[in-house]
Design an enzyme around this catalytic site. Structure first.
Site, PDB file in Angstrom:
ATOM      1  N   ASN A   8       0.882  -1.164   0.000  1.00  0.00           N
ATOM      2  CA  ASN A   8       0.000   0.000   0.000  1.00  0.00           C
ATOM      3  C   ASN A   8       0.921   1.215   0.000  1.00  0.00           C
ATOM      4  OD1 ASN A   8      -1.667   2.168   0.546  1.00  0.00           O
ATOM      5  ND2 ASN A   8      -2.849   1.114   2.112  1.00  0.00           N
ATOM      6  N   ARG A  10       0.463   4.185   0.455  1.00  0.00           N
ATOM      7  CA  ARG A  10       0.145   5.196   1.472  1.00  0.00           C
ATOM      8  C   ARG A  10       0.662   4.812   2.850  1.00  0.00           C
ATOM      9  NH1 ARG A  10      -5.832   6.825   1.457  1.00  0.00           N
ATOM     10  NH2 ARG A  10      -4.931   8.457   2.738  1.00  0.00           N
ATOM     11  N   CYS A  11       1.180   3.597   2.992  1.00  0.00           N
ATOM     12  CA  CYS A  11       1.641   3.079   4.277  1.00  0.00           C
ATOM     13  C   CYS A  11       3.157   3.235   4.398  1.00  0.00           C
ATOM     14  CB  CYS A  11       1.240   1.610   4.400  1.00  0.00           C
ATOM     15  SG  CYS A  11       1.951   0.762   5.817  1.00  0.00           S
ATOM     16  N   GLY A  12       3.611   3.924   5.428  1.00  0.00           N
ATOM     17  CA  GLY A  12       5.032   4.134   5.635  1.00  0.00           C
ATOM     18  C   GLY A  12       5.796   2.838   5.838  1.00  0.00           C
ATOM     19  N   ARG A  15       6.177   1.241   2.482  1.00  0.00           N
ATOM     20  CA  ARG A  15       7.193   1.955   1.678  1.00  0.00           C
ATOM     21  C   ARG A  15       8.598   1.617   2.158  1.00  0.00           C
ATOM     22  NH1 ARG A  15       3.589   6.266   2.522  1.00  0.00           N
ATOM     23  NH2 ARG A  15       5.095   7.233   3.949  1.00  0.00           N
TER      24      ARG A  15
END
Length: 111
Positions: A8, A10-12, A15
């Site tokens: 995802n 948007r997920c740190g 990432r």
């Protein structure tokens, strides 16, 4: 090394895990699981290979998970198929295994 990440963007944590895979020189296949969720059988296989239960792979802080406290593993998998946001991420697979990379450093175990 080939790797697949159920990601995802948007997920740190997701990432960070992806960055670790890339820094290690992995040939990474990125699957944005909210757009292209794994099948029920694939998700079950990933959890079995990771040595975790669907409950352990559940993103419990999502509002949609609130009704799953007494649910069976099959009911949790069904809920994940209906609402992929319930799948905790990132799931990472290499030939060495599968990890729910929370924390992201867990991915190093299968590099």
């Amino acid at each position: 090394m080939k790797a697949t990440i159920y990601h995802n963007p948007r997920c740190g944590t997701s990432r960070n895990a992806l960055a670790m895979l890339e820094e290690a020189g992995s040939d990474v296949t990125v699957i944005e699981y909210l757009k292209t969720p794994p099948s029920r059988d694939e998700l079950k296989r990933l959890y079995e290979r990771a040595g975790i239960t669907p409950r352990e792979g559940l993103r419990a802080k999502e509002e949609a998970a609130s009704g799953l406290a007494e649910a069976s593993d099959d009911e949790i998998l069904d809920a994940m198929m209906r609402d992929p946001i319930l799948i905790n991420r990132p799931l990472v697979e290499t030939e060495k295994g599968v990890r729910l990379a929370r924390p992201s450093e867990t991915v190093k175990e299968i590099l």
